[in-house]
Design an enzyme around this catalytic site. Sequence first.
Site, PDB file in Angstrom:
ATOM      1  N   ASP A 398       0.841  -1.197   0.000  1.00 24.38           N
ATOM      2  CA  ASP A 398       0.000   0.000   0.000  1.00 24.38           C
ATOM      3  C   ASP A 398       0.878   1.250   0.000  1.00 24.38           C
ATOM      4  O   ASP A 398       2.077   1.167   0.220  1.00 24.38           O
ATOM      5  CB  ASP A 398      -0.866  -0.064   1.274  1.00 24.38           C
ATOM      6  CG  ASP A 398      -1.886   1.060   1.293  1.00 24.38           C
ATOM      7  OD1 ASP A 398      -2.341   1.479   0.220  1.00 24.38           O
ATOM      8  OD2 ASP A 398      -2.203   1.530   2.414  1.00 24.38           O
ATOM      9  N   GLU A 401       2.472   4.478  -4.416  1.00 25.34           N
ATOM     10  CA  GLU A 401       2.514   5.299  -5.653  1.00 25.34           C
ATOM     11  C   GLU A 401       3.913   5.878  -5.843  1.00 25.34           C
ATOM     12  O   GLU A 401       4.286   6.076  -6.994  1.00 25.34           O
ATOM     13  CB  GLU A 401       1.451   6.397  -5.568  1.00 25.34           C
ATOM     14  CG  GLU A 401       0.021   5.877  -5.595  1.00 25.34           C
ATOM     15  CD  GLU A 401      -0.391   5.169  -4.307  1.00 25.34           C
ATOM     16  OE1 GLU A 401       0.186   5.511  -3.247  1.00 25.34           O
ATOM     17  OE2 GLU A 401      -1.228   4.280  -4.355  1.00 25.34           O
ATOM     18  N   ASP A 485      -8.977   3.799  -1.932  1.00 21.73           N
ATOM     19  CA  ASP A 485      -9.819   4.399  -0.888  1.00 21.73           C
ATOM     20  C   ASP A 485     -11.070   5.055  -1.443  1.00 21.73           C
ATOM     21  O   ASP A 485     -11.144   6.272  -1.614  1.00 21.73           O
ATOM     22  CB  ASP A 485      -8.984   5.406  -0.098  1.00 21.73           C
ATOM     23  CG  ASP A 485      -7.818   4.727   0.593  1.00 21.73           C
ATOM     24  OD1 ASP A 485      -7.818   3.478   0.643  1.00 21.73           O
ATOM     25  OD2 ASP A 485      -6.918   5.430   1.074  1.00 21.73           O
TER      26      ASP A 485
END
Length: 791
Positions: A398, A401, A485
Amino acid sequence: MINHNADYPAEQKANAPSPTVEPARTASWQAEYASGVLAIDALAPDILRFALAPTGSPPHRTWSVAAVAEETSGCDFAVERADAVDSLRTPGMTVTVTRAAPRFTIARADGSIAIGDVEITAGDGRLRWVSALADGARVFGGGERTGPLDKRGRTLTFWATDPKPNFDETTDAMYQSVPFVIILDQGLAHGIFFDSSARATLDLGAMHTSELAYETTGPDLVAYFFAGPTLGDVLRQYTAITGRAPMPPRWALGNQQSRWSYATAEEALAIAKRFRAERIPCDALHLDIDYMDGFRDFTWNTANFPDARGLIRMLGELGFRVVTIIDPGIKVDESYHLYQDGAQKNYFVRAVTGGAFEGWVWPGRSVWADFAQPEVVSWWGEQHRGLVESGVAGIWIDMNEPTQADMWAPEHVHIPHGASLPLDAVHGPECDPLSHADFHNAYAIEMARATYEGLTRLAPERRSFVLTRAAGAGSQRYAAVWNGDTTSSWAHLRLATSLNLGAGLSGFALTGGDIGGFWEDTTPALLARWTQLGALLPFCRNHSAINTARQEPWAFGEPYTSVCRAAIELRYRLLPIFVTLAHEAARSGAPIVRPLAWIAPQHSESLDCDDEFLLGDNLLVAPIVTEGAVERRVTLPPGEWFEWGSDVLLAGAQQVVAPAPLDRIPLFVRAGSILPIAGVTQSTQEQPTQPLELHIYLSHEGQSATAEFWDDDDHPQAEQRGSFAAYTIHATWRERGVIEVSMERTGGDLALRYPGVDIRLHLASGVVATEAYSRTMHDAHLSFTKRFVIG
Ligand code: GLC
């Protein structure tokens, strides 16, 4: 063979004859222009590669391309020279390129133009590819994105981004950055993949309606062309280059449960026990960041999880696997072994001013593992040893990016939502550095690779499971993806179909979203509808944010608990289909859920439809995504469709209104198909006690149906070892009411796991709806033919 960070095979370049040799058969054509050298290669009769390298540009770097030797080992093309143009001909395509400038067209074998008027130009530190976009052509893919499935008229930015919580149809960059699109024009598809991890944009007719324009800040421009002509062909060709999702472990196709966070061992155990008490099937529990000691990767909070190994064993006895989260941000803490070791080895992303770049994420002051260094990839993989030895079955990665966050930073620190690392941060070995600007979109690919390869090394006897938020082209080789999310809102439930279909058309077969929504409190009806939709996506997990209302399937009592249970039970009934489709994805790159366009590329209503999806080719899902709705309009592609449950036969190529009280998600089955369906089990590991049901849907005499069925023993080398069971099932409605059904073993030595086979006929025109035929198997390799006489 996977060839990381590799340029296109050097020997082919070195051996490439110059285009002046005539007549020539060659795998590579090159010409020098003012803007640089243009090289054109045929990797297969239906896959071309175009590369424009400005003078002095460094060798092309790729993290996306996995050279799958047999499929892309090169293909000769014949070169013909005319006055001003060269024609390069493969058995499937012809490229006509001008010698005056890097301009070309690509035609199919029948002479029709697939891409016209391509021109590659350079200037202002940018490289541009501009080509014609035919009137009426649709454009799919580009990674997981909101808004309509057809991206024509939009400009897509390729920059992996954690979007704001209220993202909507107009949001541009999301977690995945996949510069690959499929263009569908008059029923014929072709694909283009721009292989770059730098920031780029792709204008799909936004500025000029009949122009596709790609612009990159990277040092070179490398584009692959895939000839199609079906959507399935383009995905097969694209994944021949970027790789395919390996077969996931069987449990990963089951239902999964998560929350930020199940923060103690007692809580995790209580959740698992409640699933069993409620008789709601579930295979895995996810532990979010609070299982760690102060958000330090690869540690346990021993106060709350004093005996991780014991907990995981107890959960295992209940039929649950455990997945733990890992983030790439490492706490700056001199007493933390991972930090000490990485700092000493210089394994962190560096600031341009020297030293490790320090920013902010969950653990507070943090540094980032630098996955552009090959040693870091193996070092990171090795860190999972403790988790694997404790029995952890999968890893959830997670914030990759990568994204910073100031949630637990001191008051004075302010990090804007979605901030990444500075563009000038430095990655890679000291001798071969590259900037974050050039590596950003590959960071998540390499983190997933590190994790996947680490797990595979540490536990070679089992299939590795990695779930990732951020992804680039090729991440599918290592990880499943979820949609990140979302907010618990009907608007975000509506986006789920586009997000997942778009990801599927970008090479990710294993996708899904947080069931119930992530941010904010869900509501009973929203949870029920989200569970109905999410249970039919490839990756199925309920997850929600810290400080939100509980949203486990039983959270709101009846009738909602029963609705959620039925939705999840349906998933387990369809497990044979999910397993067979996962295998198809591993072989061909076909997504598990598909847009209606997959089977109806010429039917404009199907092309426009982005609130329905197909599970495989034959089961149409029309989810309810509107608050209070008790019916919905459904677009049926051409053909004939049986309404699930009632067996009412409906003509296709029309819209119908389907009733949808809370306990019902409208489903339709294509006439001329066979669905293998299992009995409900509480986990995928439970030995089935009910026979495999072959549901056969035939609408008229003369019609046939064929289905493939795949099962295996979950071993990573099941295929090579023969520990699988492959069948072809066939049904034909012959004249005079005779229906013949055969199930033929086509490969593998594995006994069928079901204790028998039941045939259920679903027939139209007033014929008795179903007839059951049971066959108990004494022979593991059962093959049979059965004749029914009906009417
Ligand atoms: C990110 C993830 C979310 C997770 C949270 C805490 O927001 O997307 O799924 O629960 O971080 O780890």
